[in-house]
Design a protein around this motif. Structure first.
Motif, short mmCIF file in Angstrom:
data_model
loop_
_atom_site.label_atom_id
_atom_site.label_comp_id
_atom_site.label_asym_id
_atom_site.label_seq_id
_atom_site.Cartn_x
_atom_site.Cartn_y
_atom_site.Cartn_z
N VAL A 50 0.86 -1.20 0.00
CA VAL A 50 0.00 0.00 0.00
C VAL A 50 0.89 1.25 0.00
O VAL A 50 0.70 2.18 -0.80
CB VAL A 50 -0.95 -0.01 1.23
CG1 VAL A 50 -1.56 1.37 1.46
CG2 VAL A 50 -2.05 -1.05 1.05
N VAL A 77 -4.38 -7.92 -4.51
CA VAL A 77 -5.83 -7.65 -4.52
C VAL A 77 -6.17 -6.68 -3.39
O VAL A 77 -6.87 -5.68 -3.58
CB VAL A 77 -6.63 -8.97 -4.36
CG1 VAL A 77 -8.09 -8.70 -4.07
CG2 VAL A 77 -6.48 -9.83 -5.61
N GLU A 78 -5.64 -6.97 -2.20
CA GLU A 78 -5.99 -6.15 -1.04
C GLU A 78 -5.42 -4.72 -1.16
O GLU A 78 -6.13 -3.74 -0.94
CB GLU A 78 -5.43 -6.84 0.22
CG GLU A 78 -6.32 -6.65 1.43
CD GLU A 78 -5.79 -7.39 2.64
OE1 GLU A 78 -5.65 -6.76 3.69
OE2 GLU A 78 -5.53 -8.60 2.53
N CYS A 80 -4.29 -3.05 -3.87
CA CYS A 80 -4.80 -2.26 -5.01
C CYS A 80 -6.20 -1.75 -4.70
O CYS A 80 -6.56 -0.61 -5.05
CB CYS A 80 -4.80 -3.08 -6.30
SG CYS A 80 -3.14 -3.33 -6.92
N SER A 81 -7.00 -2.58 -4.04
CA SER A 81 -8.34 -2.15 -3.69
C SER A 81 -8.28 -1.02 -2.66
O SER A 81 -9.01 -0.03 -2.76
CB SER A 81 -9.12 -3.38 -3.19
OG SER A 81 -10.05 -3.03 -2.24
N ALA A 82 -7.36 -1.13 -1.70
CA ALA A 82 -7.25 -0.09 -0.67
C ALA A 82 -6.82 1.26 -1.26
O ALA A 82 -7.30 2.31 -0.85
CB ALA A 82 -6.26 -0.53 0.40
N GLY A 84 -7.04 2.04 -4.58
CA GLY A 84 -7.84 2.41 -5.75
C GLY A 84 -7.04 2.35 -7.05
O GLY A 84 -7.25 3.16 -7.96
N PRO A 86 -6.25 0.18 -10.46
CA PRO A 86 -6.78 -0.95 -11.22
C PRO A 86 -5.79 -2.12 -11.24
O PRO A 86 -4.58 -1.91 -11.40
CB PRO A 86 -6.96 -0.37 -12.63
CG PRO A 86 -6.93 1.10 -12.47
CD PRO A 86 -6.10 1.40 -11.26
N LEU A 87 -6.34 -3.32 -11.09
CA LEU A 87 -5.49 -4.52 -11.03
C LEU A 87 -5.97 -5.53 -12.07
O LEU A 87 -7.17 -5.81 -12.17
CB LEU A 87 -5.58 -5.16 -9.64
CG LEU A 87 -4.95 -6.55 -9.47
CD1 LEU A 87 -3.42 -6.47 -9.58
CD2 LEU A 87 -5.34 -7.17 -8.12
N ARG A 89 -5.15 -9.55 -13.35
CA ARG A 89 -4.42 -10.80 -13.13
C ARG A 89 -4.16 -11.43 -14.48
O ARG A 89 -5.10 -11.70 -15.24
CB ARG A 89 -5.27 -11.74 -12.25
CG ARG A 89 -4.67 -13.13 -12.07
CD ARG A 89 -3.38 -13.09 -11.29
NE ARG A 89 -2.91 -14.41 -10.89
CZ ARG A 89 -1.63 -14.77 -10.96
NH1 ARG A 89 -0.71 -13.95 -11.44
NH2 ARG A 89 -1.26 -15.95 -10.54
N ALA A 213 -8.47 -12.07 -7.98
CA ALA A 213 -8.68 -10.79 -8.68
C ALA A 213 -9.98 -10.82 -9.47
O ALA A 213 -10.44 -11.89 -9.90
CB ALA A 213 -7.50 -10.53 -9.61
N ASP A 214 -10.58 -9.65 -9.67
CA ASP A 214 -11.84 -9.56 -10.41
C ASP A 214 -11.62 -9.64 -11.92
O ASP A 214 -12.44 -10.18 -12.65
CB ASP A 214 -12.54 -8.22 -10.11
CG ASP A 214 -13.04 -8.19 -8.68
OD1 ASP A 214 -13.33 -9.27 -8.14
OD2 ASP A 214 -13.11 -7.08 -8.09
#
Ligand code: NAP
Length: 234
Positions: A50, A77-78, A80-82, A84, A86-87, A89, A213-214
Motif C-alpha cells: 500500500v 488484490v488487497e 490495489c483495492s485499498a 484504488g 486498477p489490477l 491478473r 482478482a476480479d
C-alpha cells in the motif's frame, strides 16, 4: 508507470511489449531479468505494498506472478483495492489431461506427498515447496538451486527449465523414477508430461490456488491491450 508483478515468462514478455516497471521477489541469485525498469525484493506485506503504491502512484498493476504465488496475488488484490489502483491478473491456462496421460489431481502439496507413497519420485515443484515432502526418502528433486536441509538420501538435479524431452526421458530412466509430481503451472506443453505419457508414468498434479482478482486474462496480448487504457495521455 505500470507495475508488473513478475517472475514468469509472461511477465518478461509483457515487459518486452509495453513499457513497465517489473517487480521481482529476489529469490533467485541470477534471475533472467526482463527488459525495462526492474525493482527487486518484497514490499513488506500488504501495508508495505500500500505504501509503495501510494508513493510511486502506478496507473495500474498487472499481477503476472506464477499461478502458485498465492500470497503475492492476495496482497495485490488487497492493496490495489485499498489504494484504488486498477489490477489485472495475467495467468496462463492450466494443463489439461489428454489421451494416454495417467494423472492424479490433488488439492495441495501435502496431498501430493501422501499420494507418492513408497515410490521413487521426481519432484518438480521447486525448491521452496520441499517442506511437505521431507518425510519421503526416495526423491529426485529438480531445482535451480539446492535447498538447505533436505535429506541426504535425496538426489538433486540442478538446472533451469526448460528441460527437453530427451532430458526428461533420460532423468526418469537414470534415477528409476516411478511417479512425477508437478504443480499445474500451465503454459506451453511440458516435456515432462510428454515423457510421463510416453512411459506410462503416473503424474501427481497439484491444483492451483483460487484466483482472487476480479479481472483476469490468460494471454500476454490481452494484458497488453488492457494496459493501453492506462497510457500516459501526455
Ligand atoms: P508468494 O509466496 O506468493 O510471495 C511471498 C512473498 O514474496 C510476498 O508476500 C512478497 O513479499 C514477495 N514477492 C513475491 N512475488 C513478488 C514480486 N513479484 N515482487 C515483489 N515481491 C514479491 O510467492 P512465491 O511463490 O514465493 O514466488 C516468488 C516469485 O517467484 C514470484 O514473483 C513468482 O512469480 C515467482 N515464481 C514462483 C513459482 C512458484 O511455484 N511459486 C514458480 C515460478 C516463479 P512481501 O510480502 O514482503 O511483499
Amino acid at each position: 508507470m505500470i507495475l508488473v508483478l513478475g517472475g514468469t515468462a509472461e511477465a518478461r514478455e509483457l515487459a518486452y511489449r509495453v513499457p513497465v516497471l517489473t517487480s521481482l521477489a529476489g529469490r533467485i541469485r541470477e534471475p533472467d531479468l526482463p527488459v525495462g525498469d526492474v525493482r527487486v525484493g518484497g514490499f513488506g506485506g500488504v501495508s508495505g505494498l500500500v505504501a509503495w503504491l501510494q508513493e510511486h502512484r502506478p496507473r495500474a498493476v498487472v499481477d503476472a506472478t506464477h499461478p502458485f504465488a498465492a500470497q503475492m496475488s492476495a496482497h495485490a488484490v488487497e492493496a490495489c483495492s485499498a489504494v484504488g489502483v486498477p489490477l489485472l491478473r495475467l495467468q496462463r491456462p492450466g494443463w489439461v489431461e489428454g489421451p494416454g496421460d495417467r494423472w492424479r489431481r490433488v488439492p495441495s502439496l501435502e496431498a501430493a506427498a501422501e499420494a507418492v507413497g513408497d515410490r521413487t519420485v521426481l519432484l518438480t515443484t521447486g525448491r521452496q515447496a520441499v517442506q511437505p515432502f521431507l518425510g519421503l526418502s526416495r526423491v529426485v528433486l529438480r531445482a535451480i538451486e539446492r535447498p538447505d536441509g533436505i535429506p541426504d538420501s535425496w538426489v538433486c538435479v540442478l538446472g533451469r527449465p526448460p528441460w527437453s524431452l530427451e532430458d526428461e526421458l533420460s532423468q526418469i530412466a537414470e534415477h528409476g523414477i516411478e511417479a512425477l509430481v508437478t504443480k499445474d503451472s500451465g503454459g506451453p506443453a511440458a516435456p515432462k508430461l510428454e515423457a510421463a505419457r510416453e512411459l506410462g508414468l503416473e503424474v501427481i498434479v497439484v491444483d492451483r490456488p483460487p484466483v482472487l482478482a476480479d479481472v483476469v486474462v490468460t494471454t500476454v496480448e490481452a494484458a497488453r491491450e488492457w494496459t493501453l487504457r492506462f497510457e500516459d495521455p501526455g
